[in-house]
Scaffold this motif. Structure first.
Motif, PDB file in Angstrom:
ATOM      1  N   LEU A 117      37.534  50.513  40.349  1.00 31.77           N
ATOM      2  CA  LEU A 117      36.819  52.036  40.026  1.00 31.77           C
ATOM      3  C   LEU A 117      38.004  51.661  38.537  1.00 31.77           C
ATOM      4  CD1 LEU A 117      37.640  54.226  43.004  1.00 31.77           C
ATOM      5  CD2 LEU A 117      34.993  53.073  42.146  1.00 31.77           C
ATOM      6  N   PRO A 118      39.611  52.172  38.763  1.00 29.33           N
ATOM      7  CA  PRO A 118      39.808  52.521  37.536  1.00 29.33           C
ATOM      8  C   PRO A 118      39.264  51.310  36.492  1.00 29.33           C
ATOM      9  CG  PRO A 118      41.427  51.508  38.615  1.00 29.33           C
ATOM     10  CD  PRO A 118      40.486  51.984  39.324  1.00 29.33           C
ATOM     11  N   ALA A 119      39.746  49.834  36.401  1.00 33.28           N
ATOM     12  CA  ALA A 119      38.989  49.516  35.398  1.00 33.28           C
ATOM     13  C   ALA A 119      37.624  49.172  34.703  1.00 33.28           C
ATOM     14  CB  ALA A 119      38.703  47.998  36.408  1.00 33.28           C
ATOM     15  N   ALA A 120      36.288  49.897  35.638  1.00 29.74           N
ATOM     16  CA  ALA A 120      35.249  50.263  35.327  1.00 29.74           C
ATOM     17  C   ALA A 120      34.737  51.396  34.572  1.00 29.74           C
ATOM     18  CB  ALA A 120      33.869  50.566  36.422  1.00 29.74           C
ATOM     19  N   TYR A 121      35.885  52.915  34.676  1.00 30.78           N
ATOM     20  CA  TYR A 121      36.318  53.328  34.207  1.00 30.78           C
ATOM     21  C   TYR A 121      36.391  53.539  32.743  1.00 30.78           C
ATOM     22  CZ  TYR A 121      38.171  58.143  32.104  1.00 30.78           C
ATOM     23  OH  TYR A 121      38.328  59.274  31.945  1.00 30.78           O
ATOM     24  N   LEU A 122      37.666  52.480  32.670  1.00 30.57           N
ATOM     25  CA  LEU A 122      38.553  51.784  31.328  1.00 30.57           C
ATOM     26  C   LEU A 122      37.905  51.435  30.327  1.00 30.57           C
ATOM     27  CD1 LEU A 122      42.041  51.608  32.169  1.00 30.57           C
ATOM     28  CD2 LEU A 122      41.424  53.345  30.964  1.00 30.57           C
ATOM     29  N   LEU A 123      36.676  49.939  31.087  1.00 29.22           N
ATOM     30  CA  LEU A 123      36.187  49.540  30.354  1.00 29.22           C
ATOM     31  C   LEU A 123      34.251  51.073  29.775  1.00 29.22           C
ATOM     32  CD1 LEU A 123      34.160  47.213  29.163  1.00 29.22           C
ATOM     33  CD2 LEU A 123      32.956  46.292  31.263  1.00 29.22           C
ATOM     34  N   GLY A 124      34.108  51.393  30.772  1.00 27.54           N
ATOM     35  CA  GLY A 124      33.059  52.086  30.254  1.00 27.54           C
ATOM     36  C   GLY A 124      33.674  53.678  29.008  1.00 27.54           C
ATOM     37  N   ALA A 125      34.686  53.441  29.157  1.00 31.52           N
ATOM     38  CA  ALA A 125      35.654  54.462  28.064  1.00 31.52           C
ATOM     39  C   ALA A 125      35.643  53.800  26.329  1.00 31.52           C
ATOM     40  CB  ALA A 125      36.875  54.899  28.564  1.00 31.52           C
ATOM     41  N   VAL A 126      35.518  52.427  26.768  1.00 31.44           N
ATOM     42  CA  VAL A 126      35.092  52.397  25.044  1.00 31.44           C
ATOM     43  C   VAL A 126      34.457  52.663  23.869  1.00 31.44           C
ATOM     44  CG1 VAL A 126      35.484  49.472  23.837  1.00 31.44           C
ATOM     45  CG2 VAL A 126      36.663  49.668  26.026  1.00 31.44           C
ATOM     46  N   PRO A 127      35.142  53.511  23.112  1.00 28.89           N
ATOM     47  CA  PRO A 127      33.936  53.726  22.565  1.00 28.89           C
ATOM     48  C   PRO A 127      32.890  53.447  21.293  1.00 28.89           C
ATOM     49  CG  PRO A 127      36.024  54.655  21.889  1.00 28.89           C
ATOM     50  CD  PRO A 127      36.130  53.877  23.157  1.00 28.89           C
ATOM     51  N   SER A 128      32.859  52.269  22.347  1.00 21.23           N
ATOM     52  CA  SER A 128      32.001  51.204  20.573  1.00 21.23           C
ATOM     53  C   SER A 128      31.618  52.118  19.581  1.00 21.23           C
ATOM     54  CB  SER A 128      30.995  50.742  21.850  1.00 21.23           C
ATOM     55  OG  SER A 128      29.335  51.314  22.015  1.00 21.23           O
ATOM     56  N   SER A 129      30.465  52.946  19.238  1.00 27.35           N
ATOM     57  CA  SER A 129      29.819  53.860  18.624  1.00 27.35           C
ATOM     58  C   SER A 129      30.537  54.277  17.977  1.00 27.35           C
ATOM     59  CB  SER A 129      28.420  54.761  19.157  1.00 27.35           C
ATOM     60  OG  SER A 129      28.003  54.213  19.858  1.00 27.35           O
ATOM     61  N   TYR A 130      31.887  54.774  18.229  1.00 25.18           N
ATOM     62  CA  TYR A 130      33.028  55.799  17.352  1.00 25.18           C
ATOM     63  C   TYR A 130      33.703  54.688  16.746  1.00 25.18           C
ATOM     64  CZ  TYR A 130      37.896  57.843  17.144  1.00 25.18           C
ATOM     65  OH  TYR A 130      38.762  58.047  15.865  1.00 25.18           O
ATOM     66  N   LEU A 131      33.916  53.686  17.261  1.00 20.45           N
ATOM     67  CA  LEU A 131      34.820  51.990  16.557  1.00 20.45           C
ATOM     68  C   LEU A 131      34.090  51.667  15.720  1.00 20.45           C
ATOM     69  CD1 LEU A 131      36.412  50.537  19.778  1.00 20.45           C
ATOM     70  CD2 LEU A 131      37.493  51.956  17.885  1.00 20.45           C
ATOM     71  N   ALA A 153      31.938  54.647  37.761  1.00 18.60           N
ATOM     72  CA  ALA A 153      32.980  55.217  37.128  1.00 18.60           C
ATOM     73  C   ALA A 153      32.529  54.565  35.550  1.00 18.60           C
ATOM     74  CB  ALA A 153      34.003  54.061  37.753  1.00 18.60           C
ATOM     75  N   ALA A 154      31.961  53.308  36.059  1.00 18.65           N
ATOM     76  CA  ALA A 154      31.394  52.831  34.109  1.00 18.65           C
ATOM     77  C   ALA A 154      31.276  54.090  33.455  1.00 18.65           C
ATOM     78  CB  ALA A 154      30.852  51.956  34.228  1.00 18.65           C
ATOM     79  N   VAL A 155      29.809  54.843  33.958  1.00 15.73           N
ATOM     80  CA  VAL A 155      29.806  56.326  33.507  1.00 15.73           C
ATOM     81  C   VAL A 155      30.366  57.077  32.755  1.00 15.73           C
ATOM     82  CG1 VAL A 155      27.297  57.420  33.647  1.00 15.73           C
ATOM     83  CG2 VAL A 155      27.353  55.223  34.252  1.00 15.73           C
ATOM     84  N   LEU A 156      30.694  57.577  34.052  1.00 22.38           N
ATOM     85  CA  LEU A 156      32.278  58.829  33.546  1.00 22.38           C
ATOM     86  C   LEU A 156      33.014  58.489  32.827  1.00 22.38           C
ATOM     87  CD1 LEU A 156      32.772  59.679  37.633  1.00 22.38           C
ATOM     88  CD2 LEU A 156      31.651  60.972  35.272  1.00 22.38           C
ATOM     89  N   GLY A 157      32.999  57.273  32.304  1.00 23.27           N
ATOM     90  CA  GLY A 157      34.573  56.573  31.655  1.00 23.27           C
ATOM     91  C   GLY A 157      33.918  57.198  29.845  1.00 23.27           C
ATOM     92  N   HIS A 158      32.110  57.011  30.218  1.00 24.84           N
ATOM     93  CA  HIS A 158      32.016  56.504  28.655  1.00 24.84           C
ATOM     94  C   HIS A 158      31.651  58.089  28.956  1.00 24.84           C
ATOM     95  CE1 HIS A 158      28.432  55.762  25.525  1.00 24.84           C
ATOM     96  NE2 HIS A 158      28.031  56.971  26.298  1.00 24.84           N
ATOM     97  N   VAL A 159      31.160  58.808  29.214  1.00 25.73           N
ATOM     98  CA  VAL A 159      31.078  60.058  28.706  1.00 25.73           C
ATOM     99  C   VAL A 159      31.944  60.963  28.490  1.00 25.73           C
ATOM    100  CG1 VAL A 159      29.455  62.335  30.300  1.00 25.73           C
ATOM    101  CG2 VAL A 159      28.822  59.529  30.180  1.00 25.73           C
ATOM    102  N   TYR A 160      32.940  60.784  29.344  1.00 25.40           N
ATOM    103  CA  TYR A 160      34.914  61.110  28.850  1.00 25.40           C
ATOM    104  C   TYR A 160      34.982  59.799  29.031  1.00 25.40           C
ATOM    105  CZ  TYR A 160      31.862  65.251  31.773  1.00 25.40           C
ATOM    106  OH  TYR A 160      30.798  65.599  32.623  1.00 25.40           O
ATOM    107  N   SER A 161      36.044  59.901  27.823  1.00 24.08           N
ATOM    108  CA  SER A 161      36.476  58.573  27.338  1.00 24.08           C
ATOM    109  C   SER A 161      37.754  59.434  26.357  1.00 24.08           C
ATOM    110  CB  SER A 161      36.187  58.078  26.246  1.00 24.08           C
ATOM    111  OG  SER A 161      36.677  57.159  25.839  1.00 24.08           O
ATOM    112  N   PRO A 162      38.868  58.732  27.644  1.00 26.01           N
ATOM    113  CA  PRO A 162      40.490  59.177  26.876  1.00 26.01           C
ATOM    114  C   PRO A 162      40.476  59.124  25.835  1.00 26.01           C
ATOM    115  CG  PRO A 162      40.957  57.322  28.713  1.00 26.01           C
ATOM    116  CD  PRO A 162      39.208  58.243  29.148  1.00 26.01           C
TER     117      PRO A 162
END
Length: 206
Positions: A10-24, A91-100
């Motif tokens: 779960l945290p692994a998927a969340y953190l992968l999803g949180a990588v802000p590719s467009s921002y970077l 968890a990955a989707v939530l990471g993408h939408v709510y990226s820390p």
């Protein structure tokens, strides 16, 4: 039952999803902050409006992979019930939408959610993609195409995957979630101020 060791997915998927590719990519290619341009969303659509396809295609592909990869891995390597791969994908989707990494903001979650269900229900994704492409071409509104595509996905899943109750409920949840993340777009559509997908700035910062 879910093994304790599997909870690390779960945290692994969340953190992968949180990588802000467009921002970077916007930072790397043009030295700009997506949060200060266009819709101020850090998703691939806003990136396209700012920098065009050369930036939006790799960003969108990475967003798709952020959902598909952890879901596939959880399905094949993780130990858990039938709904476990979906939870990992969520968890990955939530990471993408709510990226820390960008102040707990992110994209709308459409591409990452599509990646999750591409791993779980590819036929339904194909049906949704046809509607998505058609409506994007006909209306020019990415938000309309995305919400309609999610609706078609939810409707097609029980027909294409009968007897898979978890998948059907997950498809319905996806539709509700996509509409929720597009609530500001709905307001702009009703007000007549929503930007069309083809209308982009020719230079960053203009």
């Amino acid at each position: 039952m879910i093994a304790v060791s599997s909870l690390a997915w779960l945290p692994a998927a969340y953190l992968l999803g949180a990588v802000p590719s467009s921002y970077l990519l916007a930072r790397w290619m043009a030295g700009v902050d997506l949060r200060e341009h266009g819709s101020r969303n850090v998703g691939a659509t806003n990136l396209y409006r700012l920098l065009g396809w050369k930036a939006a295609i790799p960003a969108g592909a990475f967003d798709l992979a952020k959902g598909a990869v952890p879901t596939l891995l959880a399905a094949r390597l993780g130990a858990g019930p039938s709904w476990w791969p979906f939870v990992v994908g969520l968890a990955a989707v939530l990471g993408h939408v709510y990226s820390p990494f960008v102040g707990f903001k992110g994209g709308k979650g459409v591409a990452t959610a599509a990646g999750v269900f591409l791993a779980l229900a590819p036929a339904s994704v194909g049906a949704a993609a046809v509607v998505w492409v058609a409506l994007l071409w006909l209306t020019g509104y990415m938000s309309v195409a995305s919400m309609a595509g999610a609706a078609v996905f939810a409707a097609a899943t029980p027909l294409l995957y009968p007897g898979r109750a978890v998948l059907v409920w997950a498809a319905c949840l996806l539709f509700v979630f996509i509409v929720f993340t597009h609530r500001s777009n709905i307001g702009r559509l009703l007000a007549g101020t929503e930007a069309r997908f083809g209308a982009r700035k020719t230079k960053a910062g203009r």
